[in-house]
Design an enzyme around this catalytic site. Structure first.
Site, PDB file in Angstrom:
ATOM      1  N   HIS A 167       1.459   4.505  -2.794  1.00  0.00           N
ATOM      2  CA  HIS A 167       1.407   5.899  -2.506  1.00  0.00           C
ATOM      3  C   HIS A 167       2.318   6.487  -3.258  1.00  0.00           C
ATOM      4  O   HIS A 167       2.344   7.636  -4.044  1.00  0.00           O
ATOM      5  CB  HIS A 167       1.447   6.183  -1.105  1.00  0.00           C
ATOM      6  CG  HIS A 167       0.311   5.937  -0.557  1.00  0.00           C
ATOM      7  ND1 HIS A 167      -1.019   6.749  -0.934  1.00  0.00           N
ATOM      8  CD2 HIS A 167      -0.222   5.566   0.764  1.00  0.00           C
ATOM      9  CE1 HIS A 167      -1.839   6.336  -0.047  1.00  0.00           C
ATOM     10  NE2 HIS A 167      -1.490   5.982   1.077  1.00  0.00           N
ATOM     11  N   GLU A 198      -6.110   6.679  -0.830  1.00  0.00           N
ATOM     12  CA  GLU A 198      -6.209   5.582  -0.045  1.00  0.00           C
ATOM     13  C   GLU A 198      -6.851   4.437  -0.737  1.00  0.00           C
ATOM     14  O   GLU A 198      -6.443   3.241  -0.796  1.00  0.00           O
ATOM     15  CB  GLU A 198      -6.846   5.477   1.277  1.00  0.00           C
ATOM     16  CG  GLU A 198      -6.123   6.569   2.510  1.00  0.00           C
ATOM     17  CD  GLU A 198      -4.782   6.117   2.502  1.00  0.00           C
ATOM     18  OE1 GLU A 198      -4.697   4.900   2.409  1.00  0.00           O
ATOM     19  OE2 GLU A 198      -3.987   6.907   2.875  1.00  0.00           O
ATOM     20  N   HIS A 204       0.879  -1.351   0.203  1.00  0.00           N
ATOM     21  CA  HIS A 204       0.083   0.054  -0.002  1.00  0.00           C
ATOM     22  C   HIS A 204       0.873   1.104  -0.015  1.00  0.00           C
ATOM     23  O   HIS A 204       0.731   2.163  -0.681  1.00  0.00           O
ATOM     24  CB  HIS A 204      -0.782  -0.062   1.252  1.00  0.00           C
ATOM     25  CG  HIS A 204      -1.636   1.279   1.471  1.00  0.00           C
ATOM     26  ND1 HIS A 204      -2.953   1.103   1.398  1.00  0.00           N
ATOM     27  CD2 HIS A 204      -1.404   2.439   2.226  1.00  0.00           C
ATOM     28  CE1 HIS A 204      -3.567   2.347   1.463  1.00  0.00           C
ATOM     29  NE2 HIS A 204      -2.447   3.002   2.172  1.00  0.00           N
ATOM     30  N   GLU A 205       1.607   1.325   0.714  1.00  0.00           N
ATOM     31  CA  GLU A 205       2.932   2.466   0.669  1.00  0.00           C
ATOM     32  C   GLU A 205       3.579   2.681  -0.341  1.00  0.00           C
ATOM     33  O   GLU A 205       3.881   3.725  -0.762  1.00  0.00           O
ATOM     34  CB  GLU A 205       3.786   2.396   2.030  1.00  0.00           C
ATOM     35  CG  GLU A 205       2.953   2.243   3.347  1.00  0.00           C
ATOM     36  CD  GLU A 205       2.296   3.623   3.770  1.00  0.00           C
ATOM     37  OE1 GLU A 205       2.686   4.651   3.064  1.00  0.00           O
ATOM     38  OE2 GLU A 205       1.113   3.368   4.237  1.00  0.00           O
TER      39      GLU A 205
END
Ligand SMILES: [Zn+2]
Length: 267
Positions: free
Chosen positions: A130, A188, A126-127
């Site tokens: 980003h 998100e 997920h990071e």
């Protein structure tokens, strides 16, 4: 005046050249150069490491092992586009962050919630997403645009006059926000979607993402960690992940067959 923001961005996207399309097809505004932001990311990461105790040894190796497996699964141009680094910080809150340039941090408290390599891969995937989706650039540009007003914005020169402090704040590094200021909800959702596919392609079981958010929700109780507050609600998030699980599972199967079978352990 929350409604003003999307309206203003839409208007700017019609008139200003600095509009790009996000990986999931959202139209967005990017006014600051990626190189500038990467530089800021490196500085902020340096500062964070000086101000907070780090954890090395087996814990660092474990987190590094998961991050390496994820980065290896990226297409070469994405893999080489960032200076990927990850560090473990001694802090109780279940937090993780990513900065422009590929600088990432995981708090030890997160390792109590992300309980195995697959759950941890859900967070780090997920990071990474980003970073690759350039969400920080979008956040800085949008916030700067909102703060400065549309008239200043029609020239890129206006932004340079805004000064680094304002941009640093928008990046989530301002003293008043703390470094872990959350991303917006659309960021998100995008990171969830792309992160799910990335973890699967790296050979981590994508179903662990559901367990992770369950743990997170159970642990958060009445006071969820700050970075979670702007995230989609737990139900929405699980639903969105479940909708993509079939696709993620077939990517996972292919990865396993191709020999991507990461084995990272904490001890
Ligand atoms: Zn996020």
């Amino acid at each position: 005046m929350r409604w003003l923001k999307p309206l203003a961005i839409g208007a700017l996207c019609l008139t200003v050249a600095a509009c790009t399309t996000s990986p999931t097809g959202r139209q967005r505004l990017t006014l600051v150069s990626d190189a500038q932001l990467d530089q800021m990311g490196a500085q902020a990461f340096e500062q964070y490491q000086q101000e907070r105790p780090m954890v090395g040894g087996a814990t660092q190796r474990y987190v590094q092992c998961v991050a390496d497996a994820l980065v290896r699964a990226l297409p070469p141009e994405q893999r080489q586009s960032q200076n990927w680094q990850i560090r473990v910080f001694k802090a109780e809150d279940a937090n993780a962050f990513a900065l422009p340039g590929g600088y990432m941090g995981v708090h030890t408290g997160l390792l109590e919630v992300a309980r195995n390599q697959d759950q941890l891969a859900a967070v780090i995937g997920h990071e990474i997403t980003h970073v690759l989706a350039r969400h920080a650039n979008e956040r800085v540009s949008t916030q700067t645009a909102t703060q400065l007003g549309l008239s200043v914005l029609s020239s890129a020169a206006g932004l340079e006059g805004a000064g680094g402090e304002q941009i640093m704040g928008a990046l989530g590094m301002g003293a008043q926000y703390g470094i872990l200021m959350p991303f917006s909800r659309s960021h998100e959702s995008e990171a969830d979607e792309l992160g799910l596919y990335l973890m699967a392609e790296a050979g981590f079981d994508p179903r662990a993402s559901l367990a992770l958010w369950d743990n997170m929700s159970a642990q958060g109780g009445a006071q969820p960690p700050a970075w979670l507050s702007s995230h989609p609600s737990h139900g929405q998030r699980s639903q969105a992940l479940q909708a993509r699980m079939g696709d993620a599972l077939s990517r996972y199967e292919r990865a396993r067959q191709a020999g991507r079978t990461p084995s990272c352990s904490r001890s």
